[in-house]
Design an enzyme around this catalytic site. Structure first.
Site, PDB file in Angstrom:
ATOM      1  N   ARG A  88       0.866  -1.193   0.000  1.00 18.05           N
ATOM      2  CA  ARG A  88       0.000   0.000   0.000  1.00 18.05           C
ATOM      3  C   ARG A  88       0.904   1.245   0.000  1.00 18.05           C
ATOM      4  NH1 ARG A  88      -5.149   0.214   3.719  1.00 18.05           N
ATOM      5  NH2 ARG A  88      -5.772   1.639   2.054  1.00 18.05           N
ATOM      6  N   GLN A 198     -15.356   2.349   6.671  1.00 19.55           N
ATOM      7  CA  GLN A 198     -14.600   2.068   7.905  1.00 19.55           C
ATOM      8  C   GLN A 198     -15.261   2.692   9.129  1.00 19.55           C
ATOM      9  OE1 GLN A 198     -13.197   3.029   5.020  1.00 19.55           O
ATOM     10  NE2 GLN A 198     -11.103   2.290   4.791  1.00 19.55           N
ATOM     11  N   ASP A 239      -2.531   9.091   7.885  1.00 17.18           N
ATOM     12  CA  ASP A 239      -1.640   8.101   7.277  1.00 17.18           C
ATOM     13  C   ASP A 239      -0.255   8.663   7.002  1.00 17.18           C
ATOM     14  OD1 ASP A 239      -4.572   7.430   6.487  1.00 17.18           O
ATOM     15  OD2 ASP A 239      -3.438   5.566   6.426  1.00 17.18           O
TER      16      ASP A 239
HETATM   17  O1  MRU Z   1      -7.593   2.652   3.957  1.00 15.65           O
HETATM   18  P1  MRU Z   1      -7.435   2.507   5.442  1.00 15.65           P
HETATM   19  O2  MRU Z   1      -8.628   1.920   6.116  1.00 15.65           O
HETATM   20  O3  MRU Z   1      -6.142   1.802   5.797  1.00 15.65           O
HETATM   21  O4  MRU Z   1      -7.289   3.994   5.935  1.00 15.65           O
HETATM   22  C1  MRU Z   1      -7.145   4.261   7.311  1.00 15.65           C
HETATM   23  C2  MRU Z   1      -7.198   5.679   7.652  1.00 15.65           C
HETATM   24  O5  MRU Z   1      -7.268   6.555   6.815  1.00 15.65           O
HETATM   25  C3  MRU Z   1      -7.035   6.020   9.089  1.00 15.65           C
HETATM   26  O6  MRU Z   1      -7.815   7.122   9.434  1.00 15.65           O
HETATM   27  C4  MRU Z   1      -5.547   6.321   9.309  1.00 15.65           C
HETATM   28  O7  MRU Z   1      -4.784   5.208   8.942  1.00 15.65           O
HETATM   29  C5  MRU Z   1      -5.254   6.679  10.673  1.00 15.65           C
HETATM   30  S1  MRU Z   1      -5.291   5.208  11.655  1.00 15.65           S
HETATM   31  C6  MRU Z   1      -4.688   5.433  13.149  1.00 15.65           C
END
Ligand code: MRU
Length: 359
Positions: A88, A198, A239
């Site tokens: 990713r 999510q 992220d």
């Molecule tokens: O695509 P994802 O579900 O991995 O994205 C996650 C997010 O954007 C979260 O808000 C981010 O990783 C912060 S997690 C502590």
């Protein structure tokens, strides 16, 4: 954190002391299923397919993926690091964890790599749990201050930045859990977070399991609630945070920051040290944004009335769909950052004062 009264982390070593266990987050909240990872390829698949997701958790699972690889093919270190790094692109925690493994293992004799890789993965996981606990402590006063003035607190959050996205506690949700445990009257507006939901699937599940009052809202509703004084504070995870304080987070975060700015609602971002990328200055221009399948937009998965989990199409055939998974909120829209070392402004000077060793 707990599911049905039992304390879990989101990644842990199996009883056999070598394989790795995770929850399959693609099955939550309908099914609480564990997966046992036995190879680095299975760890890579878990990250790519989002059986695990969330920036810090991706890093921890990748670190355990390296450990699994070192059991059987310690000579393949460089190839494994490269392959895991490609799973990713946006969350910098992935590269951070792999860099840690590289630094620890690179100069070791082949036969010493497996034990060292497991030790480093455990260290990364323990560090994340403790870091997130401290983020909670450092964010709690913001919520206490609001509660002292208003008697209650309404928080809005986007995506899932709870314990399922980290090793334990979460980032944005850690102060919320601590506020709840301290007896504050706290309620959370949970953005559903299309296209993968999510918020609806994971944040609501987590908050519900912990007994925190919450309401799931359509992604487009947050601005309305802000205009009507129903949001006291926004707290999101991230992220990747740049040297200048720009914030990459789940798609839609930028629009929430704009609405918060327009309505004078404080917009805070919670992050661990592993999410800082001091090599990047301009988040919009430089942070790679993951493009995911258009099927995540044209289809939705849910549980039918008779208990089956099914995927249905919600867009008529023939329309193109685009699916950028993250966006970047410029630092000027961020009220401040909540870290394990304390709170600071989202700018280079404040970040360097907080993390001088990263200069
Ligand atoms: O695509 P994802 O579900 O991995 O994205 C996650 C997010 O954007 C979260 O808000 C981010 O990783 C912060 S997690 C502590």
């Amino acid at each position: 954190m707990k599911i049905n009264g039992i304390a879990y982390r989101s990644v842990w070593l199996d009883e056999d002391q070598w394989s790795v266990r995770i929850f399959d987050q693609t099955r939550l909240p309908w099914l609480v299923e564990q997966i046992r990872l036995t190879t680095w390829q299975e760890a890579a698949h878990a990250i790519r397919s989002m059986q695990v997701r969330g920036a810090p958790l991706i890093g921890a699972v990748a670190a355990y993926g390296v450990a699994l690889a070192m059991r059987t093919a310690p000579e393949a270190l460089d190839a494994v690091l490269e392959a895991l790094n490609e799973t990713r692109p946006t969350a910098i925690n992935l590269r951070w964890a792999l860099d840690r493994q590289r630094a620890r293992l690179h100069n070791l004799p082949i036969e010493a790599r497996a034990a060292a890789a497991y030790a480093e993965a455990a260290h990364i996981a323990d560090d994340d749990a403790e870091t997130c606990r401290r983020i909670g402590e450092n964010g709690l006063p913001l919520l206490q201050e609001i509660a002292a003035k208003k008697g209650r607190v309404n928080v809005l959050t986007h995506c899932n930045a709870g314990w399922l996205a980290t090793v334990d506690w979460g980032t944005a949700l850690a102060p919320i859990y601590m506020a709840h445990d301290a007896g504050l009257d706290i309620h959370v507006w949970v953005d559903e977070t299309r296209p993968r939901n999510q918020g609806a699937a994971l944040t609501a599940f987590e908050l519900g399991a912990h007994g925190v009052k919450h309401t799931v809202i359509a992604d487009n509703a947050g601005g309305h609630y802000m205009q009507h004084g129903e949001v006291d504070i926004v707290i999101v995870g991230t992220d990747r945070v740049t040297r200048t304080g720009d914030v990459a987070n789940k798609i839609g975060t930028y629009l929430k920051a704009l609405a918060a700015h327009d309505n004078g609602v404080p917009f805070w971002v919670a992050l661990p040290h592993s999410t800082l990328d001091m090599r990047v200055r301009d988040g919009v221009a430089e942070i790679p944004i993951e493009e995911r399948s258009g099927a995540e937009v044209t289809e939705m998965t849910g549980r039918t009335a008779d208990g089956r989990i099914e995927t249905v199409r919600v867009v008529a055939g023939g329309s193109a769909a685009a699916n950028p998974a993250f966006d970047v909120t410029p630092a000027r829209l961020v009220t401040g950052l909540i870290t394990e070392r304390g709170r600071c402004a989202a700018n280079e000077g404040a970040l360097l004062a907080m993390y001088p060793e990263k200069a």
